[in-house]
Design a protein around this motif. Structure first.
Motif, mmCIF file in Angstrom:
data_model
loop_
_atom_site.group_PDB
_atom_site.id
_atom_site.type_symbol
_atom_site.label_atom_id
_atom_site.label_comp_id
_atom_site.label_asym_id
_atom_site.label_seq_id
_atom_site.Cartn_x
_atom_site.Cartn_y
_atom_site.Cartn_z
ATOM 1 N N ARG A 70 0.808 -1.223 0.000
ATOM 2 C CA ARG A 70 0.000 0.000 0.000
ATOM 3 C C ARG A 70 0.847 1.281 0.000
ATOM 4 O O ARG A 70 0.313 2.375 -0.128
ATOM 5 N N VAL A 71 2.157 1.149 0.182
ATOM 6 C CA VAL A 71 3.004 2.349 0.275
ATOM 7 C C VAL A 71 3.204 2.965 -1.112
ATOM 8 O O VAL A 71 3.514 2.259 -2.063
ATOM 9 N N PRO A 72 2.991 4.283 -1.234
ATOM 10 C CA PRO A 72 3.204 4.958 -2.525
ATOM 11 C C PRO A 72 4.682 5.197 -2.788
ATOM 12 O O PRO A 72 5.199 6.286 -2.559
ATOM 13 N N TRP A 73 5.357 4.144 -3.268
ATOM 14 C CA TRP A 73 6.819 4.172 -3.390
ATOM 15 C C TRP A 73 7.350 5.219 -4.361
ATOM 16 O O TRP A 73 8.515 5.601 -4.297
ATOM 17 N N ASP A 74 6.493 5.668 -5.314
ATOM 18 C CA ASP A 74 6.978 6.637 -6.298
ATOM 19 C C ASP A 74 7.081 8.050 -5.725
ATOM 20 O O ASP A 74 7.592 8.945 -6.378
ATOM 21 N N ASP A 75 6.603 8.241 -4.516
ATOM 22 C CA ASP A 75 6.673 9.561 -3.872
ATOM 23 C C ASP A 75 7.363 9.399 -2.508
ATOM 24 O O ASP A 75 6.724 9.066 -1.511
ATOM 25 N N PRO A 76 8.704 9.604 -2.451
ATOM 26 C CA PRO A 76 9.457 9.323 -1.230
ATOM 27 C C PRO A 76 8.859 9.985 0.017
ATOM 28 O O PRO A 76 8.763 9.356 1.076
ATOM 29 N N GLN A 77 8.439 11.243 -0.114
ATOM 30 C CA GLN A 77 7.926 11.955 1.068
ATOM 31 C C GLN A 77 6.633 11.316 1.571
ATOM 32 O O GLN A 77 6.461 11.074 2.761
ATOM 33 N N GLN A 78 5.741 11.027 0.636
ATOM 34 C CA GLN A 78 4.477 10.405 1.029
ATOM 35 C C GLN A 78 4.729 8.984 1.563
ATOM 36 O O GLN A 78 4.058 8.534 2.493
ATOM 37 N N ALA A 79 5.696 8.296 0.959
ATOM 38 C CA ALA A 79 6.037 6.949 1.432
ATOM 39 C C ALA A 79 6.496 7.003 2.890
ATOM 40 O O ALA A 79 6.136 6.150 3.704
ATOM 41 N N ALA A 80 7.265 8.043 3.229
ATOM 42 C CA ALA A 80 7.758 8.172 4.602
ATOM 43 C C ALA A 80 6.618 8.471 5.561
ATOM 44 O O ALA A 80 6.571 7.961 6.682
ATOM 45 N N GLU A 81 5.661 9.302 5.111
ATOM 46 C CA GLU A 81 4.494 9.577 5.960
ATOM 47 C C GLU A 81 3.750 8.279 6.247
ATOM 48 O O GLU A 81 3.342 8.014 7.376
ATOM 49 N N TRP A 82 3.572 7.482 5.195
ATOM 50 C CA TRP A 82 2.919 6.183 5.369
ATOM 51 C C TRP A 82 3.674 5.306 6.355
ATOM 52 O O TRP A 82 3.087 4.647 7.198
ATOM 53 N N ALA A 83 5.002 5.289 6.196
ATOM 54 C CA ALA A 83 5.807 4.398 7.033
ATOM 55 C C ALA A 83 5.655 4.766 8.505
ATOM 56 O O ALA A 83 5.408 3.903 9.351
ATOM 57 N N VAL A 84 5.787 6.055 8.810
ATOM 58 C CA VAL A 84 5.753 6.473 10.209
ATOM 59 C C VAL A 84 4.342 6.363 10.777
ATOM 60 O O VAL A 84 4.114 5.765 11.832
ATOM 61 N N LEU A 85 3.377 6.949 10.060
ATOM 62 C CA LEU A 85 2.009 6.928 10.580
ATOM 63 C C LEU A 85 1.418 5.525 10.529
ATOM 64 O O LEU A 85 0.724 5.102 11.453
ATOM 65 N N GLY A 86 1.714 4.802 9.450
ATOM 66 C CA GLY A 86 1.173 3.451 9.316
ATOM 67 C C GLY A 86 1.709 2.529 10.399
ATOM 68 O O GLY A 86 0.981 1.729 10.973
ATOM 69 N N THR A 87 2.989 2.663 10.715
ATOM 70 C CA THR A 87 3.573 1.841 11.776
ATOM 71 C C THR A 87 2.827 2.067 13.080
ATOM 72 O O THR A 87 2.419 1.131 13.762
ATOM 73 N N ALA A 88 2.592 3.331 13.399
ATOM 74 C CA ALA A 88 1.955 3.658 14.677
ATOM 75 C C ALA A 88 0.444 3.417 14.649
ATOM 76 O O ALA A 88 -0.131 2.943 15.615
ATOM 77 N N LEU A 89 -0.202 3.733 13.509
ATOM 78 C CA LEU A 89 -1.663 3.635 13.446
ATOM 79 C C LEU A 89 -2.148 2.199 13.374
ATOM 80 O O LEU A 89 -3.214 1.870 13.876
ATOM 81 N N TYR A 90 -1.380 1.341 12.695
ATOM 82 C CA TYR A 90 -1.870 -0.010 12.450
ATOM 83 C C TYR A 90 -1.547 -0.973 13.589
ATOM 84 O O TYR A 90 -2.081 -2.069 13.642
ATOM 85 N N GLU A 91 -0.680 -0.567 14.498
ATOM 86 C CA GLU A 91 -0.415 -1.440 15.645
ATOM 87 C C GLU A 91 -1.657 -1.643 16.512
ATOM 88 O O GLU A 91 -1.978 -2.780 16.858
ATOM 89 N N PRO A 92 -2.383 -0.563 16.865
ATOM 90 C CA PRO A 92 -3.629 -0.816 17.635
ATOM 91 C C PRO A 92 -4.680 -1.588 16.841
ATOM 92 O O PRO A 92 -5.438 -2.363 17.421
ATOM 93 N N ILE A 93 -4.711 -1.422 15.525
ATOM 94 C CA ILE A 93 -5.654 -2.203 14.709
ATOM 95 C C ILE A 93 -5.285 -3.683 14.809
ATOM 96 O O ILE A 93 -6.128 -4.555 15.029
#
Lengths: 212, 212
Positions: free
Chosen positions: A162-185
């Motif tokens: 699901r990570v938008p790899w073609d956009d490094p900045q957006q990919a990083a947002e996904w990585a940081v927020l996704g790591t934290a947001l999906y743990e409680p899920i």
């Protein structure tokens, strides 16, 4: 859009937006007149990321500033920025859990065939969690952890898809927020799976419920 | 054993043990003389459980008292006590996350074929986590969550294989402490799996790192 619309669309109160502007976390809008500025979609997106970092990871303003600086450093590949942002997030949490002995965790990962970097912040997080389980006398078995590792790898593959790899900045947002947001899920789904399994056991093996 | 040995073996400071004794969380030892009492293995085990609950779940003394009362209620089957103890733990955490709209979470679980109880505390935990992800604009996809559900079920089966079902009280201790203790282990392994996968991508697809 005016600050009121930015607030409506982001769910962040106007006073908080003004605070982020003063702190320099959010760039100023284009001046419309002496009292008002215009904001655009880049402000909205950035505001959502800041809000997510504060709400989800419990990061302070200073930590958000550091994470945003890592995410927005120019000239990084998506993989590099994702790695740096994740390390920064784990480092903050590992610091809170002290300096555990990582020997047990390293041995475990080696036995289970998981590659890891020595000095990894995630290794420290794992070591702390294992240490606590051991203190309470509930160390997980290797068999059990092998299933955890397999499950973690499947989840990681689904996340990466699901990570938008073609956009490094957006990919990083996904990585940081996704790591934290999906743990409680993930934790909530594990508990639901326990309930589901307990319900099934209850029906299938009434002999396991001797007190009825 | 004397209180000093109980402290050494449990890792709980003597002052804290005395506090638990005054609070009635720990039963008094057998009086040896006017100043000293003797403690046994049941004290040690109970102390480890109390300590685990406080350290891992962040429960207050009053909450530990409630959880212990549930765990130790006589005449319950293992499945029943595990269910009650897990619900009490989730209820405490769900209360902290407010009253989310559970409609989205219910729809999701139905689509993915996960059975759940209406009004379930775990459902509320899931709904809160999904709500937060949605606010930040990072709602997980159904495909991604299907992988999470599958992983959660595998992990739940591995967890249940370790529960001492023939001893309801011990099974409940496992359920409550294991739920709380193994979540950080699971999160750390997920992060390690991300790093592992990122390292592999980096080697396998140098084209994904355009800035080198």
């Amino acid at each position: 859009m005016k600050i009121s619309e930015l607030s409506d669309r982001s769910g962040v109160p106007i006073a908080t937006i003004k605070f982020y502007l003063r702190e320099g976390l959010l760039a100023p809008g284009a001046a419309l007149n002496a009292r008002e500025s215009a904001y655009d979609e880049t402000h909205l997106r950035r505001l959502r990321v800041i809000r997510g970092l504060v709400q989800v990871t419990g990061a302070s303003i200073e930590q958000v500033r550091q994470l945003m600086a890592i995410i927005e450093m120019p000239g990084q590949s998506a993989i590099e920025v994702v790695g740096r942002a994740s390390t920064a997030l784990s480092a903050r949490q590992a610091a809170a859990s002290g300096t555990p002995d990582t020997q047990e965790a390293e041995g475990l990962l080696t036995r289970l065939g998981v590659s890891f970097a020595a000095e990894s912040e995630n290794l420290r997080l794992l070591a702390s969690a294992l240490e606590l389980a051991g203190q309470v006398g509930l160390s997980p078995s290797d068999d059990q952890l092998a299933v955890y590792v397999q499950a973690a790898r499947e989840v990681a593959r689904a996340d990466f898809a699901r990570v938008p790899w073609d956009d490094p900045q957006q990919a990083a947002e996904w990585a940081v927020l996704g790591t934290a947001l999906y743990e409680p899920i993930s934790s909530a789904l594990r508990r639901l799976a326990h309930s589901e399994l307990a319900g099934r056991l209850d029906q299938a093996h009434p002999e396991a419920t001797p007190d009825r």
